[in-house]
Design a protein around this motif. Structure first.
Motif, PDB file in Angstrom:
ATOM      1  N   PHE A 203     108.598  85.174  15.205  1.00  0.00           N
ATOM      2  CA  PHE A 203     107.283  85.478  15.783  1.00  0.00           C
ATOM      3  C   PHE A 203     106.666  84.234  16.413  1.00  0.00           C
ATOM      4  CE2 PHE A 203     102.624  85.635  15.310  1.00  0.00           C
ATOM      5  CZ  PHE A 203     102.345  86.767  16.070  1.00  0.00           C
ATOM      6  N   THR A 204     106.716  83.111  15.707  1.00  0.00           N
ATOM      7  CA  THR A 204     106.087  81.898  16.236  1.00  0.00           C
ATOM      8  C   THR A 204     106.829  81.347  17.454  1.00  0.00           C
ATOM      9  OG1 THR A 204     107.280  80.514  14.635  1.00  0.00           O
ATOM     10  CG2 THR A 204     105.064  81.242  14.033  1.00  0.00           C
ATOM     11  N   SER A 205     108.077  81.747  17.627  1.00  0.00           N
ATOM     12  CA  SER A 205     108.814  81.352  18.839  1.00  0.00           C
ATOM     13  C   SER A 205     108.605  82.354  19.975  1.00  0.00           C
ATOM     14  CB  SER A 205     110.303  81.202  18.536  1.00  0.00           C
ATOM     15  OG  SER A 205     110.873  82.436  18.119  1.00  0.00           O
ATOM     16  N   LYS A 206     107.694  83.286  19.753  1.00  0.00           N
ATOM     17  CA  LYS A 206     107.230  84.244  20.773  1.00  0.00           C
ATOM     18  C   LYS A 206     108.295  85.250  21.200  1.00  0.00           C
ATOM     19  CE  LYS A 206     103.873  80.877  22.503  1.00  0.00           C
ATOM     20  NZ  LYS A 206     103.319  80.168  23.675  1.00  0.00           N
ATOM     21  N   LYS A 207     109.231  85.527  20.281  1.00  0.00           N
ATOM     22  CA  LYS A 207     110.241  86.543  20.567  1.00  0.00           C
ATOM     23  C   LYS A 207     109.783  87.931  20.122  1.00  0.00           C
ATOM     24  CE  LYS A 207     114.015  83.218  20.226  1.00  0.00           C
ATOM     25  NZ  LYS A 207     115.231  82.782  19.461  1.00  0.00           N
ATOM     26  N   CYS A 208     108.696  87.957  19.367  1.00  0.00           N
ATOM     27  CA  CYS A 208     108.070  89.207  18.948  1.00  0.00           C
ATOM     28  C   CYS A 208     106.577  89.110  19.242  1.00  0.00           C
ATOM     29  CB  CYS A 208     108.248  89.461  17.452  1.00  0.00           C
ATOM     30  SG  CYS A 208     109.930  89.811  16.915  1.00  0.00           S
ATOM     31  N   GLY A 209     105.994  90.224  19.613  1.00  0.00           N
ATOM     32  CA  GLY A 209     104.560  90.249  19.817  1.00  0.00           C
ATOM     33  C   GLY A 209     103.800  90.588  18.550  1.00  0.00           C
ATOM     34  N   TYR A 210     104.513  91.193  17.572  1.00  0.00           N
ATOM     35  CA  TYR A 210     103.877  91.626  16.327  1.00  0.00           C
ATOM     36  C   TYR A 210     104.644  91.093  15.126  1.00  0.00           C
ATOM     37  CZ  TYR A 210     101.827  95.187  19.433  1.00  0.00           C
ATOM     38  OH  TYR A 210     101.179  95.845  20.453  1.00  0.00           O
TER      39      TYR A 210
END
Length: 404
Positions: A248-255
């Motif tokens: 998530f923190t690497s922006k591969k997930c929005g949620y």
């Protein structure tokens, strides 16, 4: 990170083995002696972060009461180590841990009820107090609360989704892994109609009413299969306890479905985020996260029970100590006065509280230990494409056999 299933089932085994306490302390080397008891020595066990926060308050308590207070860090396997040390007479006077240990600790005769005044109980969040109540008695003083919520990257997902299905628009990170995760799945499972244990007329969990394997759980797992790897792909076994937050923190997930423990990493990543309740399935019930409570226990076999009761009831219930524990690891304080002190500087606290309003206390009955492994593995199998009805029915049979 909350790794709920790790080590829990082992604590239910009578033939427990002594485990290491990390490099901070060894339970076998801290055996309270009769001489220590006579001198008024109070021993407190907690994890690393809380031990550091407790130290100045322990020193103050010791000075005010003319006793020596030792705060010792137990770095891993805290529940197992505590139960074993208690059985061997080498445990502490006070133990800090999760509320869902209560059933096992009471069953093993490891903790005593705490004696709180009406004023003290009125100052605690009602759901936190309910979580530490077992068989009609209060078995710990709660100091912090936690529950799952939906954390979203507002750049990738500007609007909070109303349903599970809408999460597909910006991808979801929720830990599954190869062994599943009953704790993180529960909000979705409950929205789809499943339950773990029913309740008695008094509102306590009823181990005789196992929901796993019943038609409600079959229907729930069929719904979960629709968002698994053979369905929409929202749930993936490649998202694990080790990588869910980092993904998530690497922006591969929005949620991200996680708890307050994830926020430190989210902030370090400089992500614009917001927090909202975990959504339920379209047309389903509202999603219910589990409520967890961090607790101070009085050890029944400690050498200074009266001192332990005094510290737990009259020091743990002070705003100063509760705020210090919050600063060590930000989670909503269970003490209302402490929550009121810190909420102005941390808007996330109220958002997590709001996300947990529909939550239910994590079952603290001993039978819960039989749930984690079979239920989690059933989840992973169904996410991977296994037949939902057959898989969860078999898990229910396994759990029922273990409970009997």
């Amino acid at each position: 990170m909350r790794l709920r299933a790790v080590g829990v089932a082992a604590t239910m085994t009578c033939a427990l083995l002594m485990t290491g306490c990390g490099d901070k302390t060894d339970a076998s080397s801290t055996k309270p002696s009769a001489e220590a008891a006579a001198k008024g020595e109070l021993v407190i066990w907690a994890d690393d972060k809380r031990s550091a926060a407790l130290k100045p308050f322990a020193d103050k308590f010791g000075a005010e009461n003319g006793v020596t207070v030792k705060v010792q860090a137990i770095s891993k396997d805290q529940q197992t180590t505590f139960v074993t040390a208690s059985q061997q007479g080498s445990g502490p006077d006070v133990m800090v841990g999760a509320h869902d240990w209560i059933g096992n600790l009471v069953q093993n005769g490891a903790v005593d009820p705490v004696q709180l005044s009406a004023e003290q109980t009125a100052g605690l969040a009602p759901n936190a107090l309910k979580a530490v109540t077992f068989n009609g008695q209060t078995y710990g003083v709660p100091y912090a609360m936690e529950n799952l919520a939906l954390i979203r990257n507002t750049d990738l997902a500007p609007k909070a989704p109303a349903t599970v299905e809408e999460l597909a628009t910006a991808k979801l990170c929720v830990q599954v892994g190869q062994n599943g995760d009953a704790y993180h799945l529960y909000p979705l499972y409950s929205s789809a109609g499943g339950y773990l244990f029913g309740t008695t007329a008094g509102g306590d969990y009823d181990p005789k009413d196992l929901g796993v394997g019943k038609p409600e759980s079959v229907a729930a797992f069929k719904k979960i299969a629709t968002i698994g790897e053979k369905g929409s792909g929202l749930l993936k076994r490649s998202i694990t306890p080790e990588n869910s937050i980092a993904t998530f923190t690497s922006k591969k997930c929005g949620y991200l479905i996680s708890g307050p423990w994830a926020i430190t990493d989210v902030k370090k990543a400089n992500i614009k985020y917001d927090i909202s309740p975990v959504p339920g399935f379209a047309g389903g019930k509202p999603a219910q996260p589990f409520l967890g409570v961090q607790t101070f226990y009085v050890a029944s076999k400690g050498k200074n029970n009266a001192l332990a009761q005094e510290f737990v009831t009259n020091y743990v219930t002070t705003p100063e100590l509760a705020v210090a524990l919050y600063q060590a690891e930000p989670r909503p304080p269970a003490l209302t006065a402490a929550f009121d002190q810190v909420k102005g500087g941390d808007p996330d606290l109220q958002k997590f509280i709001d996300a947990g309003k529909n939550g239910i206390p994590l079952p603290a009955i001993p039978e819960m230990a039989a749930i984690w492994d079979p239920f989690g593995k059933a989840e992973a199998a169904v996410v991977g494409g296994a037949d939902p009805a057959k898989t969860i029915t078999t898990a229910g049979q396994t759990i029922q056999a273990a409970i009997k």
